[in-house]
Design an enzyme around this catalytic site. Structure first.
Site: not given
Ligand code: CAA
Length: 283
Positions: A119, A140, A152, A190
């Site tokens: 990351s 990434h 990325e 990040n």
């Molecule tokens: N694994 C697989 N699928 C998942 C999941 C997981 N851990 N978490 C959620 N989902 C799926 C759910 O099953 C659901 O699918 P369906 O449409 O089939 O039902 C869908 O995602 C939406 O989930 P929810 O309805 O439960 O919840 P939500 O609408 O709040 O979405 C989220 C959840 C997609 C996580 C949303 O909150 C989101 O986009 N959050 C921000 C995530 C983000 O910013 N990620 C980047 C992090 S930084 C990074 O990764 C880089 C790094 O280097 C640190």
């Protein structure tokens, strides 16, 4: 060269998600980790996701079973001897990654591309641990991998255009969108996300507002799907701290200094969702 056989090293949340999307896109995937129970946990995560797809009638049971059938669990790194691509998703530690890449360089075929899901660590330095730096690249993925569209793609100093293009095309076959980035600390994602999260933690530390209020401001005011403190708990506070330290050290600029409250939580073992406590509590 056509990529058909892939090994994902590291069966944690990121590695399992990466293995799932490759298997869904009809690649043969070896999911590797050090211990059988780590690999099993990754396979269980993928099975659960497949069951959900079947329940939601987005996939038939046969299609889901075919995805699972393309995944081979592994605790022997020599299973990488016939792969075309390795995607590494192990712990964020430069020393561990460099040693792993040196080893992979010895056992994978000459044509194989070695990608890292780091990351924020330098791709160029990881590439220098091998005798094929031109075939080392950053891939990434974002968490949760099956849901997030972005990958990325980070060029190391020596990465060739041919390798870049192959990884760009491969990413598209996963139904993801590749974005090209050069090798600087934190890349783009990040470098922008983590200082925002760190600032949200300073906002708690300085008593400006409670975590719930900060998250509400960013969700309702800026349309973020999760507030920054919920997101920090979701990513893992140890990972957030490590990335801030990488930015701080890499740029030598105090604007990236990690918030003392973040350090304190990590020292306390409050790492977020995975340990049941961070800025919020989880059952
Ligand atoms: N694994 C697989 N699928 C998942 C999941 C997981 N851990 N978490 C959620 N989902 C799926 C759910 O099953 C659901 O699918 P369906 O449409 O089939 O039902 C869908 O995602 C939406 O989930 P929810 O309805 O439960 O919840 P939500 O609408 O709040 O979405 C989220 C959840 C997609 C996580 C949303 O909150 C989101 O986009 N959050 C921000 C995530 C983000 O910013 N990620 C980047 C992090 S930084 C990074 O990764 C880089 C790094 O280097 C640190």
């Amino acid at each position: 060269m056509q990529i058909k056989n892939v090994m994902v090293v590291g069966a944690g949340q990121m590695g399992a998600g990466i293995a799932q999307v490759f298997a869904q896109a009809e690649y043969n995937v070896v999911l590797h980790d050090l211990k059988e129970d780590f690999v099993q946990k990754g396979m269980d995560y993928i099975s659960k996701n497949m069951n959900r797809q079947v329940e939601k009638e987005r996939m038939t049971r046969e299609e889901a079973d075919a995805v699972l059938g393309r995944l081979k669990p592994s605790t022997d790194l020599n299973n990488a001897s016939d792969v075309d691509l390795v995607v590494e998703a192990v712990v964020e530690n430069l020393d561990v990654k460099c040693k792993l890449f040196t080893h992979l360089d010895e056992i994978t075929p000459e044509h194989a591309i070695l990608a890292t899901n780091t990351s924020s660590l330098p791709i160029t330095e990881i590439a220098a641990a091998t005798n094929r730096p031109e075939k080392v690249i950053g891939m990434h993925f974002m968490n949760p991998v099956p849901v997030m569209k972005l990958v990325e793609i980070i060029r190391g100093l020596a990465t060739t255009d041919e390798v870049y293009k192959m990884i760009e095309d491969t990413t598209k076959t996963l139904s993801k969108t590749p974005v090209e980035v050069n090798d600087f600390p934190g890349f783009v994602s990040n470098r922008i996300l983590m200082p925002m999260i760190n600032e949200a933690i300073y906002t708690v530390y300085e008593g400006v507002a409670e975590p719930e209020a900060i998250d509400e401001v960013m969700k309702l005011g800026m349309n973020h799907p999760m507030g920054p403190l919920t997101l920090a708990d979701f990513i893992g506070l140890d990972t957030c701290l490590y990335i801030m330290e990488t930015l701080h050290e890499g740029f030598g600029d105090d604007k990236y200094r990690p918030c003392p409250l973040l350090r304190k939580y990590v020292k306390a073992g409050w790492l977020g969702k995975k340990t049941g406590k961070g800025f919020y509590e989880y059952n």
